[in-house]
Design an enzyme around this catalytic site. Structure first.
Site, PDB file in Angstrom:
ATOM      1  N   ASP A  10      61.729  22.279 -18.990  1.00 36.38           N
ATOM      2  CA  ASP A  10      60.514  22.368 -18.185  1.00 36.38           C
ATOM      3  C   ASP A  10      59.617  23.419 -18.833  1.00 36.38           C
ATOM      4  O   ASP A  10      60.072  24.219 -19.652  1.00 36.38           O
ATOM      5  CB  ASP A  10      60.860  22.790 -16.747  1.00 36.38           C
ATOM      6  CG  ASP A  10      59.623  22.855 -15.869  1.00 36.38           C
ATOM      7  OD1 ASP A  10      58.869  21.876 -15.854  1.00 36.38           O
ATOM      8  OD2 ASP A  10      59.390  23.892 -15.234  1.00 36.38           O
ATOM      9  N   SER A  11      58.368  23.423 -18.411  1.00 34.37           N
ATOM     10  CA  SER A  11      57.451  24.456 -18.892  1.00 34.37           C
ATOM     11  C   SER A  11      57.885  25.846 -18.425  1.00 34.37           C
ATOM     12  O   SER A  11      57.501  26.838 -19.011  1.00 34.37           O
ATOM     13  CB  SER A  11      56.046  24.163 -18.371  1.00 34.37           C
ATOM     14  OG  SER A  11      56.076  24.033 -16.967  1.00 34.37           O
ATOM     15  N   TYR A  42      51.945  24.636 -18.455  1.00 36.28           N
ATOM     16  CA  TYR A  42      51.466  23.580 -19.352  1.00 36.28           C
ATOM     17  C   TYR A  42      50.270  22.842 -18.730  1.00 36.28           C
ATOM     18  O   TYR A  42      49.536  22.168 -19.425  1.00 36.28           O
ATOM     19  CB  TYR A  42      52.567  22.550 -19.590  1.00 36.28           C
ATOM     20  CG  TYR A  42      53.684  22.943 -20.534  1.00 36.28           C
ATOM     21  CD1 TYR A  42      53.793  24.231 -21.062  1.00 36.28           C
ATOM     22  CD2 TYR A  42      54.649  22.007 -20.892  1.00 36.28           C
ATOM     23  CE1 TYR A  42      54.837  24.572 -21.911  1.00 36.28           C
ATOM     24  CE2 TYR A  42      55.686  22.335 -21.754  1.00 36.28           C
ATOM     25  CZ  TYR A  42      55.783  23.613 -22.251  1.00 36.28           C
ATOM     26  OH  TYR A  42      56.817  23.929 -23.093  1.00 36.28           O
ATOM     27  N   GLY A  43      50.148  22.954 -17.403  1.00 38.02           N
ATOM     28  CA  GLY A  43      49.195  22.114 -16.663  1.00 38.02           C
ATOM     29  C   GLY A  43      47.740  22.288 -17.040  1.00 38.02           C
ATOM     30  O   GLY A  43      46.925  21.416 -16.785  1.00 38.02           O
ATOM     31  N   CYS A  73      59.634  18.430 -16.449  1.00 40.29           N
ATOM     32  CA  CYS A  73      58.203  18.732 -16.306  1.00 40.29           C
ATOM     33  C   CYS A  73      57.372  17.447 -16.258  1.00 40.29           C
ATOM     34  O   CYS A  73      57.382  16.643 -17.186  1.00 40.29           O
ATOM     35  CB  CYS A  73      57.783  19.582 -17.499  1.00 40.29           C
ATOM     36  SG  CYS A  73      56.083  20.115 -17.426  1.00 40.29           S
ATOM     37  N   ASN A  74      56.618  17.283 -15.179  1.00 42.00           N
ATOM     38  CA  ASN A  74      55.731  16.113 -15.061  1.00 42.00           C
ATOM     39  C   ASN A  74      54.633  16.148 -16.110  1.00 42.00           C
ATOM     40  O   ASN A  74      54.233  15.113 -16.633  1.00 42.00           O
ATOM     41  CB  ASN A  74      55.071  16.095 -13.682  1.00 42.00           C
ATOM     42  CG  ASN A  74      56.032  15.736 -12.588  1.00 42.00           C
ATOM     43  OD1 ASN A  74      56.067  14.603 -12.134  1.00 42.00           O
ATOM     44  ND2 ASN A  74      56.851  16.687 -12.160  1.00 42.00           N
ATOM     45  N   THR A  75      54.136  17.350 -16.403  1.00 41.95           N
ATOM     46  CA  THR A  75      53.045  17.467 -17.373  1.00 41.95           C
ATOM     47  C   THR A  75      53.536  17.059 -18.765  1.00 41.95           C
ATOM     48  O   THR A  75      52.833  16.368 -19.509  1.00 41.95           O
ATOM     49  CB  THR A  75      52.507  18.913 -17.368  1.00 41.95           C
ATOM     50  OG1 THR A  75      52.116  19.241 -16.020  1.00 41.95           O
ATOM     51  CG2 THR A  75      51.313  19.065 -18.264  1.00 41.95           C
ATOM     52  N   GLU A 153      54.577  29.998  -7.256  1.00 44.13           N
ATOM     53  CA  GLU A 153      55.315  31.001  -8.050  1.00 44.13           C
ATOM     54  C   GLU A 153      55.172  32.392  -7.450  1.00 44.13           C
ATOM     55  O   GLU A 153      56.024  33.246  -7.648  1.00 44.13           O
ATOM     56  CB  GLU A 153      54.849  30.973  -9.505  1.00 44.13           C
ATOM     57  CG  GLU A 153      55.295  29.683 -10.176  1.00 44.13           C
ATOM     58  CD  GLU A 153      55.277  29.723 -11.682  1.00 44.13           C
ATOM     59  OE1 GLU A 153      54.830  30.721 -12.258  1.00 44.13           O
ATOM     60  OE2 GLU A 153      55.738  28.727 -12.266  1.00 44.13           O
ATOM     61  N   CYS A 187      54.753  17.039  -9.477  1.00 50.01           N
ATOM     62  CA  CYS A 187      54.833  18.356 -10.132  1.00 50.01           C
ATOM     63  C   CYS A 187      56.124  19.005  -9.670  1.00 50.01           C
ATOM     64  O   CYS A 187      56.477  18.921  -8.486  1.00 50.01           O
ATOM     65  CB  CYS A 187      53.631  19.213  -9.741  1.00 50.01           C
ATOM     66  SG  CYS A 187      53.728  20.906 -10.351  1.00 50.01           S
ATOM     67  N   THR A 188      56.785  19.672 -10.607  1.00 47.63           N
ATOM     68  CA  THR A 188      58.074  20.297 -10.320  1.00 47.63           C
ATOM     69  C   THR A 188      58.063  21.236  -9.120  1.00 47.63           C
ATOM     70  O   THR A 188      59.069  21.377  -8.428  1.00 47.63           O
ATOM     71  CB  THR A 188      58.515  21.136 -11.535  1.00 47.63           C
ATOM     72  OG1 THR A 188      57.394  21.918 -11.982  1.00 47.63           O
ATOM     73  CG2 THR A 188      59.031  20.266 -12.657  1.00 47.63           C
ATOM     74  N   HIS A 189      56.923  21.900  -8.910  1.00 45.75           N
ATOM     75  CA  HIS A 189      56.883  22.949  -7.892  1.00 45.75           C
ATOM     76  C   HIS A 189      56.738  22.431  -6.461  1.00 45.75           C
ATOM     77  O   HIS A 189      57.040  23.136  -5.507  1.00 45.75           O
ATOM     78  CB  HIS A 189      55.700  23.886  -8.160  1.00 45.75           C
ATOM     79  CG  HIS A 189      55.850  24.734  -9.372  1.00 45.75           C
ATOM     80  ND1 HIS A 189      56.079  24.212 -10.633  1.00 45.75           N
ATOM     81  CD2 HIS A 189      55.797  26.078  -9.524  1.00 45.75           C
ATOM     82  CE1 HIS A 189      56.149  25.208 -11.498  1.00 45.75           C
ATOM     83  NE2 HIS A 189      55.989  26.340 -10.854  1.00 45.75           N
TER      84      HIS A 189
HETATM   85  N1  DGL Z   1      56.218  21.905 -14.664  1.00 44.59           N
HETATM   86  C1  DGL Z   1      54.835  21.520 -14.475  1.00 44.59           C
HETATM   87  C2  DGL Z   1      54.783  20.081 -13.950  1.00 44.59           C
HETATM   88  O1  DGL Z   1      55.713  19.564 -13.374  1.00 44.59           O
HETATM   89  C3  DGL Z   1      54.104  22.442 -13.541  1.00 44.59           C
HETATM   90  C4  DGL Z   1      53.877  23.835 -14.104  1.00 44.59           C
HETATM   91  C5  DGL Z   1      53.007  23.879 -15.331  1.00 44.59           C
HETATM   92  O2  DGL Z   1      51.783  23.636 -15.224  1.00 44.59           O
HETATM   93  O3  DGL Z   1      53.534  24.156 -16.398  1.00 44.59           O
HETATM   94  O4  DGL Z   1      53.782  19.431 -14.126  1.00 44.59           O
END
Ligand code: DGL
Length: 271
Positions: A10-11, A42-43, A73-75, A153, A187-189
């Protein structure tokens, strides 16, 4: 049976929500997790940057002899999955995109489906395309929510938190206005603020947890290939991050739901 670990990246911290789903579903699986905390988030990055960083994370995990890659990570998934699949053709590579698009397409009664995600994920258009591949008539509304990751976060996750409610009050109304009956948390969060999102959207909206969907799809793929781990033993867990190890371990516990053990800081071997 295949006892090699699953590689998850993940990011940063957020991918630990997918780890949590994996441990709940398959506590016997060994895994290695890499969070690229040095380069997160990463977003807000360009697609080119996201691809380069994601490929580097995958190479780091491959050096641990993993049997599969879970792109938490979705991004990364929405900007780099084809490249990652091409680089790693000899192991399954799974991200949240296809499994959650399939779950949403199946769950929606009306075909009006929403997605909330980072700016880079929304810009990629990948969720709209994935849903429409499965359900061509679907109307997909995607909304970028750039303020959510920093808020989550910072621990602003209570469904009563004023800053969280203010941000959701900006992002969710267009989805309600579009009449979505199914919303992908892309998104992971976002699983950490699921309660607040659910309250605002109301009981008529089905929420799809993209991370949990990807874990389910990966375990199905491993089972079909007879490559699940040894169910009689508890899985081993290795955690790596690329910066701020102590902060990662402390904050990671909230995402995981248990105190995080043994975190190693690494430059991922290429700096
Ligand atoms: N992990 C990223 C996602 O799932 C979210 C956090 C980021 O922007 O890096 O898209």
């Amino acid at each position: 049976m295949d006892s090699r670990p699953i590689g998850i990246f993940d990011s940063g911290l957020g991918g630990l929500t997918a780890v949590r789903a994996l441990v709940q579903a398959a506590p016997w699986e060994n895994f290695v997790f890499f969070g690229d905390t040095k380069n997160a988030p990463y977003g807000d990055r360009t697609a080119e940057d996201i691809r380069a960083l994601s490929r580097r994370s995958a190479r780091f995990l491959r050096r641990h002899g993993v049997k599969a890659l879970l792109v938490a990570c979705n991004t990364s998934t929405t900007n780099a999955l084809p490249q990652l699949e091409q680089d790693n053709g000899d192991v399954p590579v799974m991200g949240p995109l296809e499994p959650s698009a399939a779950a949403a397409a199946a769950a929606s009664r009306t075909g009006r489906i929403g997605v909330i995600a980072t700016a880079a994920t929304v810009r990629s258009g990948a969720y709209e395309q994935a849903v429409r591949r499965i359900r061509p008539g679907a109307a997909v509304t995607a909304v970028a929510c750039p303020r959510l990751v920093p808020l989550i976060e910072a621990g602003r996750v209570s469904p009563e938190d004023p800053a969280l409610l203010e941000a959701l009050g900006e992002y969710l109304p267009p989805l309600a206005e579009a009449g979505v009956d199914t919303l992908i948390l892309g998104c992971t969060h976002y699983p950490l603020v699921r309660t607040a999102i659910g309250r605002i959207m109301g009981p008529g909206t089905t929420l799809i947890d993209a991370g949990a969907a990807s874990v389910g799809a990966l375990l199905e793929a491993l089972e079909a290939a007879d490559a699940l781990g040894d169910k009689k033993t508890a899985g081993t867990r290795q955690f790596y991050c690329s910066a701020r190890r102590k902060e990662f371990a402390a904050n990671g516990s909230a995402f995981l739901g248990w105190p995080m053990e043994n975190v190693t800081e690494t430059d991922a071997g290429e700096d």
